[in-house]
Design a protein around this motif. Structure first.
Motif, PDB file in Angstrom:
ATOM      1  N   PHE A   1       0.826  -1.207   0.000  1.00  0.00           N
ATOM      2  CA  PHE A   1       0.000   0.000   0.000  1.00  0.00           C
ATOM      3  C   PHE A   1       0.861   1.259   0.000  1.00  0.00           C
ATOM      4  O   PHE A   1       0.562   2.233  -0.703  1.00  0.00           O
ATOM      5  CB  PHE A   1      -0.922  -0.008   1.220  1.00  0.00           C
ATOM      6  CG  PHE A   1      -1.739   1.241   1.367  1.00  0.00           C
ATOM      7  CD1 PHE A   1      -2.822   1.487   0.543  1.00  0.00           C
ATOM      8  CD2 PHE A   1      -1.403   2.193   2.324  1.00  0.00           C
ATOM      9  CE1 PHE A   1      -3.568   2.644   0.669  1.00  0.00           C
ATOM     10  CE2 PHE A   1      -2.150   3.353   2.461  1.00  0.00           C
ATOM     11  CZ  PHE A   1      -3.238   3.587   1.630  1.00  0.00           C
ATOM     12  N   MET A   2       1.944   1.245   0.798  1.00  0.00           N
ATOM     13  CA  MET A   2       2.816   2.417   0.840  1.00  0.00           C
ATOM     14  C   MET A   2       3.560   2.607  -0.484  1.00  0.00           C
ATOM     15  O   MET A   2       3.791   3.741  -0.924  1.00  0.00           O
ATOM     16  CB  MET A   2       3.810   2.278   1.995  1.00  0.00           C
ATOM     17  CG  MET A   2       3.213   2.639   3.338  1.00  0.00           C
ATOM     18  SD  MET A   2       2.705   4.369   3.372  1.00  0.00           S
ATOM     19  CE  MET A   2       1.546   4.370   4.739  1.00  0.00           C
ATOM     20  N   ALA A   3       3.961   1.513  -1.126  1.00  0.00           N
ATOM     21  CA  ALA A   3       4.594   1.625  -2.443  1.00  0.00           C
ATOM     22  C   ALA A   3       3.609   2.196  -3.463  1.00  0.00           C
ATOM     23  O   ALA A   3       3.970   3.045  -4.298  1.00  0.00           O
ATOM     24  CB  ALA A   3       5.100   0.255  -2.897  1.00  0.00           C
ATOM     25  N   TRP A   4       2.360   1.749  -3.390  1.00  0.00           N
ATOM     26  CA  TRP A   4       1.328   2.281  -4.287  1.00  0.00           C
ATOM     27  C   TRP A   4       1.087   3.766  -4.021  1.00  0.00           C
ATOM     28  O   TRP A   4       0.964   4.568  -4.960  1.00  0.00           O
ATOM     29  CB  TRP A   4       0.040   1.489  -4.077  1.00  0.00           C
ATOM     30  CG  TRP A   4      -1.132   2.041  -4.832  1.00  0.00           C
ATOM     31  CD1 TRP A   4      -1.444   1.837  -6.151  1.00  0.00           C
ATOM     32  CD2 TRP A   4      -2.162   2.890  -4.306  1.00  0.00           C
ATOM     33  NE1 TRP A   4      -2.604   2.509  -6.490  1.00  0.00           N
ATOM     34  CE2 TRP A   4      -3.060   3.171  -5.363  1.00  0.00           C
ATOM     35  CE3 TRP A   4      -2.412   3.427  -3.048  1.00  0.00           C
ATOM     36  CZ2 TRP A   4      -4.184   3.970  -5.203  1.00  0.00           C
ATOM     37  CZ3 TRP A   4      -3.533   4.228  -2.879  1.00  0.00           C
ATOM     38  CH2 TRP A   4      -4.404   4.494  -3.937  1.00  0.00           C
ATOM     39  N   SER A   5       1.050   4.156  -2.761  1.00  0.00           N
ATOM     40  CA  SER A   5       0.828   5.561  -2.412  1.00  0.00           C
ATOM     41  C   SER A   5       1.989   6.426  -2.870  1.00  0.00           C
ATOM     42  O   SER A   5       1.787   7.524  -3.410  1.00  0.00           O
ATOM     43  CB  SER A   5       0.642   5.698  -0.895  1.00  0.00           C
ATOM     44  OG  SER A   5      -0.453   4.943  -0.450  1.00  0.00           O
ATOM     45  N   GLY A   6       3.221   5.948  -2.646  1.00  0.00           N
ATOM     46  CA  GLY A   6       4.394   6.707  -3.074  1.00  0.00           C
ATOM     47  C   GLY A   6       4.448   6.860  -4.584  1.00  0.00           C
ATOM     48  O   GLY A   6       4.787   7.934  -5.108  1.00  0.00           O
ATOM     49  N   THR A   7       4.107   5.791  -5.304  1.00  0.00           N
ATOM     50  CA  THR A   7       4.083   5.850  -6.769  1.00  0.00           C
ATOM     51  C   THR A   7       3.031   6.838  -7.251  1.00  0.00           C
ATOM     52  O   THR A   7       3.281   7.639  -8.167  1.00  0.00           O
ATOM     53  CB  THR A   7       3.799   4.453  -7.346  1.00  0.00           C
ATOM     54  OG1 THR A   7       4.791   3.535  -6.882  1.00  0.00           O
ATOM     55  CG2 THR A   7       3.823   4.488  -8.864  1.00  0.00           C
ATOM     56  N   GLY A   8       1.860   6.790  -6.635  1.00  0.00           N
ATOM     57  CA  GLY A   8       0.807   7.741  -7.008  1.00  0.00           C
ATOM     58  C   GLY A   8       1.221   9.177  -6.736  1.00  0.00           C
ATOM     59  O   GLY A   8       0.939  10.076  -7.541  1.00  0.00           O
ATOM     60  N   GLY A   9       1.903   9.403  -5.627  1.00  0.00           N
ATOM     61  CA  GLY A   9       2.362  10.747  -5.315  1.00  0.00           C
ATOM     62  C   GLY A   9       3.393  11.245  -6.305  1.00  0.00           C
ATOM     63  O   GLY A   9       3.358  12.419  -6.720  1.00  0.00           O
ATOM     64  N   LEU A  10       4.312  10.373  -6.704  1.00  0.00           N
ATOM     65  CA  LEU A  10       5.324  10.761  -7.685  1.00  0.00           C
ATOM     66  C   LEU A  10       4.692  11.092  -9.038  1.00  0.00           C
ATOM     67  O   LEU A  10       5.060  12.083  -9.691  1.00  0.00           O
ATOM     68  CB  LEU A  10       6.355   9.638  -7.849  1.00  0.00           C
ATOM     69  CG  LEU A  10       7.318   9.443  -6.676  1.00  0.00           C
ATOM     70  CD1 LEU A  10       8.073   8.132  -6.812  1.00  0.00           C
ATOM     71  CD2 LEU A  10       8.300  10.611  -6.585  1.00  0.00           C
ATOM     72  N   ASN A  11       3.748  10.263  -9.473  1.00  0.00           N
ATOM     73  CA  ASN A  11       3.071  10.535 -10.746  1.00  0.00           C
ATOM     74  C   ASN A  11       2.264  11.826 -10.672  1.00  0.00           C
ATOM     75  O   ASN A  11       2.154  12.569 -11.658  1.00  0.00           O
ATOM     76  CB  ASN A  11       2.148   9.365 -11.106  1.00  0.00           C
ATOM     77  CG  ASN A  11       2.921   8.143 -11.564  1.00  0.00           C
ATOM     78  OD1 ASN A  11       3.886   8.265 -12.318  1.00  0.00           O
ATOM     79  ND2 ASN A  11       2.511   6.957 -11.112  1.00  0.00           N
TER      80      ASN A  11
ATOM     81  N   ILE B   1       3.012  14.551  -9.165  1.00  0.00           N
ATOM     82  CA  ILE B   1       3.857  15.750  -9.291  1.00  0.00           C
ATOM     83  C   ILE B   1       4.723  15.708 -10.559  1.00  0.00           C
ATOM     84  O   ILE B   1       5.688  16.470 -10.687  1.00  0.00           O
ATOM     85  CB  ILE B   1       4.753  15.925  -8.047  1.00  0.00           C
ATOM     86  CG1 ILE B   1       5.697  14.737  -7.857  1.00  0.00           C
ATOM     87  CG2 ILE B   1       3.906  16.151  -6.805  1.00  0.00           C
ATOM     88  CD1 ILE B   1       6.691  14.910  -6.707  1.00  0.00           C
ATOM     89  N   GLY B   2       4.379  14.798 -11.481  1.00  0.00           N
ATOM     90  CA  GLY B   2       5.024  14.808 -12.782  1.00  0.00           C
ATOM     91  C   GLY B   2       6.213  13.896 -12.959  1.00  0.00           C
ATOM     92  O   GLY B   2       6.952  14.036 -13.946  1.00  0.00           O
ATOM     93  N   HIS B   3       6.425  12.940 -12.072  1.00  0.00           N
ATOM     94  CA  HIS B   3       7.527  11.982 -12.199  1.00  0.00           C
ATOM     95  C   HIS B   3       6.948  10.619 -12.552  1.00  0.00           C
ATOM     96  O   HIS B   3       6.136  10.066 -11.807  1.00  0.00           O
ATOM     97  CB  HIS B   3       8.322  11.892 -10.898  1.00  0.00           C
ATOM     98  CG  HIS B   3       8.991  13.168 -10.515  1.00  0.00           C
ATOM     99  ND1 HIS B   3      10.242  13.531 -10.971  1.00  0.00           N
ATOM    100  CD2 HIS B   3       8.574  14.196  -9.719  1.00  0.00           C
ATOM    101  CE1 HIS B   3      10.580  14.703 -10.469  1.00  0.00           C
ATOM    102  NE2 HIS B   3       9.578  15.127  -9.708  1.00  0.00           N
ATOM    103  N   ALA B   4       7.369  10.100 -13.719  1.00  0.00           N
ATOM    104  CA  ALA B   4       6.824   8.831 -14.209  1.00  0.00           C
ATOM    105  C   ALA B   4       7.402   7.670 -13.407  1.00  0.00           C
ATOM    106  O   ALA B   4       8.521   7.196 -13.667  1.00  0.00           O
ATOM    107  CB  ALA B   4       7.139   8.659 -15.695  1.00  0.00           C
ATOM    108  N   ALA B   5       6.655   7.217 -12.420  1.00  0.00           N
ATOM    109  CA  ALA B   5       7.081   6.106 -11.567  1.00  0.00           C
ATOM    110  C   ALA B   5       6.197   4.900 -11.814  1.00  0.00           C
ATOM    111  O   ALA B   5       5.023   5.038 -12.163  1.00  0.00           O
ATOM    112  CB  ALA B   5       7.020   6.506 -10.100  1.00  0.00           C
ATOM    113  N   VAL B   6       6.779   3.709 -11.619  1.00  0.00           N
ATOM    114  CA  VAL B   6       6.053   2.461 -11.833  1.00  0.00           C
ATOM    115  C   VAL B   6       6.184   1.601 -10.582  1.00  0.00           C
ATOM    116  O   VAL B   6       7.283   1.465 -10.024  1.00  0.00           O
ATOM    117  CB  VAL B   6       6.596   1.692 -13.060  1.00  0.00           C
ATOM    118  CG1 VAL B   6       5.860   0.369 -13.234  1.00  0.00           C
ATOM    119  CG2 VAL B   6       6.469   2.540 -14.311  1.00  0.00           C
ATOM    120  N   GLN B   7       5.077   1.017 -10.155  1.00  0.00           N
ATOM    121  CA  GLN B   7       5.085   0.139  -8.988  1.00  0.00           C
ATOM    122  C   GLN B   7       5.002  -1.315  -9.407  1.00  0.00           C
ATOM    123  O   GLN B   7       4.226  -1.686 -10.282  1.00  0.00           O
ATOM    124  CB  GLN B   7       3.912   0.455  -8.059  1.00  0.00           C
ATOM    125  CG  GLN B   7       3.832  -0.480  -6.851  1.00  0.00           C
ATOM    126  CD  GLN B   7       2.432  -0.604  -6.289  1.00  0.00           C
ATOM    127  OE1 GLN B   7       1.485  -0.002  -6.814  1.00  0.00           O
ATOM    128  NE2 GLN B   7       2.270  -1.395  -5.238  1.00  0.00           N
TER     129      GLN B   7
END
Length: 307
Positions: free
Chosen positions: A176-186, A188-194
């Motif tokens: 859940f925390m990895a999903w939340s961190g990925t969503g937060g990065l996306n 603010i404009g950073h293409a992150a993948v979980q």
């Protein structure tokens, strides 16, 4: 010469005090057992002090536990005159002596485990209180006893972790925390993948393990809220609300920390990641979180109930 004279006088006084304490400690069976139990705690104390110093640099709950022990001891010290009036019955004294004796016999096991140390010393303190002041002591002073018990309880975050893992799916909170961190990065404009507990950003990957899940900090804030609520004499409803807010704040604040760690690994190099992941970075986040938590909780504590 004056300094040497004063030093000699102080030395004589200390010897006299030590001699008086020694005579008092061997006067009766009760005092001998109490002295033996306290010596067990004195033998464990250097280990506790070392662990407190080491863990405080990693944002551990050890500092909070030490504060609870201090508050509980101070509350009992304030009531010392009333406590000294209490007297244990013969049954209470016998039971307390048996408990102290069991703790002393088990004390060598404490040198192999901090858990054993804490539980043995809690057992000894219960025996000392029971044999000295009886059951009325526990009924009259529940708050300082609760503070001391929580402060001496071994590794509350580890206990909470084990309970959580028993009743939840494997790595649920880390995912859940990895999903939340990925969503937060996306966001603010950073293409992150979980991928489960892994976050990939700019070709670099970080793993959100248990230590980065925010659970330990949530446990610490829950315990801190409980202690603060008792200390401020809040109602059970307010204490529960303070604990819930502390837990929620800990998990919310953990999301930007995960985002920062992923960005540090991706853009600024390993040294930046180690800084924010290490003791100094952890203390910076803890300070910010505790500051926000303090103002929110104090606003709740000061709020008057609606008539």
């Amino acid at each position: 010469m004056n300094w040497q004279k004063a030093s000699a006088i102080n030395s004589v006084k200390l010897k006299a005090i030590a001699h008086h304490l020694w005579r008092a400690s061997i006067k009766t069976l009760h005092t001998r057992l109490v002295a033996g139990g306290l010596l067990v705690g004195a033998a464990y104390f250097p280990v506790w002090l070392f662990n407190l110093i080491v863990r405080s640099f990693h944002g551990s709950a050890s500092v909070l536990m030490a504060i609870m022990i201090g508050l509980g001891s101070y509350r009992l010290w304030q009531q010392r005159k009333q406590i000294m009036v209490l007297a244990a019955s013969e049954d209470d004294r016998l039971l307390g002596h048996i408990i102290i004796g069991c703790g002393i016999v088990l004390s060598p096991l404490g040198f192999f485990s901090e858990w054993a140390q804490r539980l043995i010393f809690i057992l000894i303190l219960i025996g000392i209180a029971l044999s000295s002041w009886g059951l009325p002591f526990f009924r009259r002073y529940p708050l300082p006893i609760a503070l001391l018990g929580l402060g001496l309880f071994p590794q509350p975050t580890a206990v909470a972790k084990n309970l959580w893992q028993v009743f939840t799916p494997p790595r649920m909170l880390e995912n859940f925390m990895a999903w939340s961190g990925t969503g937060g990065l996306n966001a603010i404009g950073h293409a992150a993948v979980q991928n489960e507990t892994w976050i990939t950003l700019a070709g670099k990957t970080v793993d959100v393990n248990w230590g980065c899940s925010g659970f330990d900090m949530a446990t610490i804030l829950a315990v801190a809220s409980f202690v603060l609520g008792l200390f401020l004499k809040q109602s059970p409803i307010k204490i529960t609300l303070m604990m819930a807010i502390g837990i929620v704040l800990a998990f919310i604040a953990n999301v930007p920390r995960i985002m920062l760690l992923a960005m540090s690994e991706a853009y600024w190099g390993r040294s930046a990641f180690e800084f924010w992941h290490g003791p100094w970075g952890g203390q910076i986040f803890s300070t910010i979180l505790f500051t926000i938590y303090y103002y929110v909780v104090m606003a709740i504590a000061k709020r008057k109930p609606a008539k």
